[in-house]
Write an enzyme that holds these catalytic residues in place. Structure first.
Site, short mmCIF file in Angstrom:
data_model
loop_
_atom_site.label_atom_id
_atom_site.label_comp_id
_atom_site.label_asym_id
_atom_site.label_seq_id
_atom_site.Cartn_x
_atom_site.Cartn_y
_atom_site.Cartn_z
N ARG A 153 0.88 -1.18 0.00
CA ARG A 153 0.00 0.00 0.00
C ARG A 153 0.91 1.22 0.00
NH1 ARG A 153 -2.42 4.28 0.37
NH2 ARG A 153 -4.49 4.58 1.27
N GLU B 281 -11.28 5.60 -5.07
CA GLU B 281 -11.63 4.17 -4.98
C GLU B 281 -12.24 3.65 -6.28
OE1 GLU B 281 -10.97 2.26 -2.42
OE2 GLU B 281 -10.19 3.90 -1.19
N ARG C 188 -0.57 -5.45 4.66
CA ARG C 188 0.08 -4.87 3.47
C ARG C 188 1.30 -4.04 3.91
NH1 ARG C 188 -5.06 -1.85 0.86
NH2 ARG C 188 -4.81 -0.77 2.84
#
Ligand SMILES: [Zn+2]
Length: 269
Positions: free
Chosen positions: A92, A100, A142
């Site tokens: 990330r 999004e 992540r």
């Protein structure tokens, strides 16, 4: 300086190509009808904006990689700020937030295209804000990282003149990501630079800022988000996150962005 200019020019052209494509492919064409009338002027403004950014201390392009950078290979780009490495780890991009895809937010596709173009199937280098892989993971497991890619260039004498693009900063510079900090106490080391890039992109209406209009928003004394006014310019809100908040204050959204606050995901999306 002369030797840097060709790579800077290439990068500017690269950014410009993308900007004109975002414009043509934009799903929000209606919102941008007014801007279309000023298209030529805007492209000039865009060009001078990017040239200025790339030549300034705010450039997302660097002459060398940070010493701690580690090389990886990118298998797949999931969206503008998430990718997968060959070893299966997910990354990330830290310090930013891109629109999004699954919510079909404007410029989500363009943000993904940007990251994909530079990273998909390529060598990438990762750095971390502090420490290494072990202490830079979010609650999804992540890796929270800065992603770097190599821009091959040639100087005036034809010698290789490699430059390094920080994708996190490049996305913000192109108006395809917000500077993002999950809390007021955990900010990435280059957050002020991110805010500077964001401000320039906003002032030049790049990418997601193309249709931006300033408005009054509501903030709290210590929150990291800003919230929508129920009626224009009023301090009344029905955001669930503010149900018990005191000392609410109205400020322009532009000021909230410059303070490093981000739009509330509940009431501002
Ligand atoms: Zn809210």
């Amino acid at each position: 300086m002369g030797s840097c200019l060709s790579i800077v020019d290439d990068a500017v052209n690269d950014f410009l190509d993308q900007q004109s494509r975002y414009y043509k492919e934009s799903k929000n064409a209606k919102d941008y009808a007014t801007a279309a009338a000023k298209n030529t002027n805007e492209n000039n403004a865009e060009s001078s904006h990017l040239t200025a950014v790339l030549k300034s201390e705010l450039s997302p392009i660097y002459p060398s990689l940070p010493k701690a950078a580690k090389k990886f290979h990118c298998r797949n780009v999931y969206d503008g700020d998430t990718l997968t490495l060959d070893n299966g780890d997910r990354v990330r991009l830290v310090g930013i937030d891109t629109p999004e895809l699954k919510e079909k937010q404007p410029f989500a596709v363009e943000a993904k295209e940007y990251t994909k173009k530079y990273c998909h199937g390529k060598d990438i280098w990762l750095t971390f804000d502090q420490g290494d892989e072990s202490n830079n993971k979010d609650h999804y497991g992540r890796l929270l990282a800065f992603v770097w890619v190599n821009l091959e260039g040639k100087n005036a004498k034809g010698h290789s003149n490699a430059q390094w693009l920080c994708i996190n900063e490049g996305l913000v510079a192109s108006g395809l990501a917000n500077a993002y900090s999950p809390s007021n106490t955990k900010k990435v080391h280059n957050y002020d630079k991110m805010l500077g890039l964001q401000k320039i992109a906003r002032n030049h209406k790049s990418g997601q800022w193309r249709a931006y209009q300033d408005e009054q928003v509501i903030i709290t004394p210590s929150g990291s988000a800003f919230h929508k006014c129920k009626d224009v310019g009023s301090i009344i809100t029905d955001c669930k996150h503010l149900s018990r908040s005191k000392n609410l204050k109205l400020i322009p959204a532009s000021e909230a962005y410059d303070k490093g606050l981000h739009p509330c995901r509940n009431c501002m999306s």
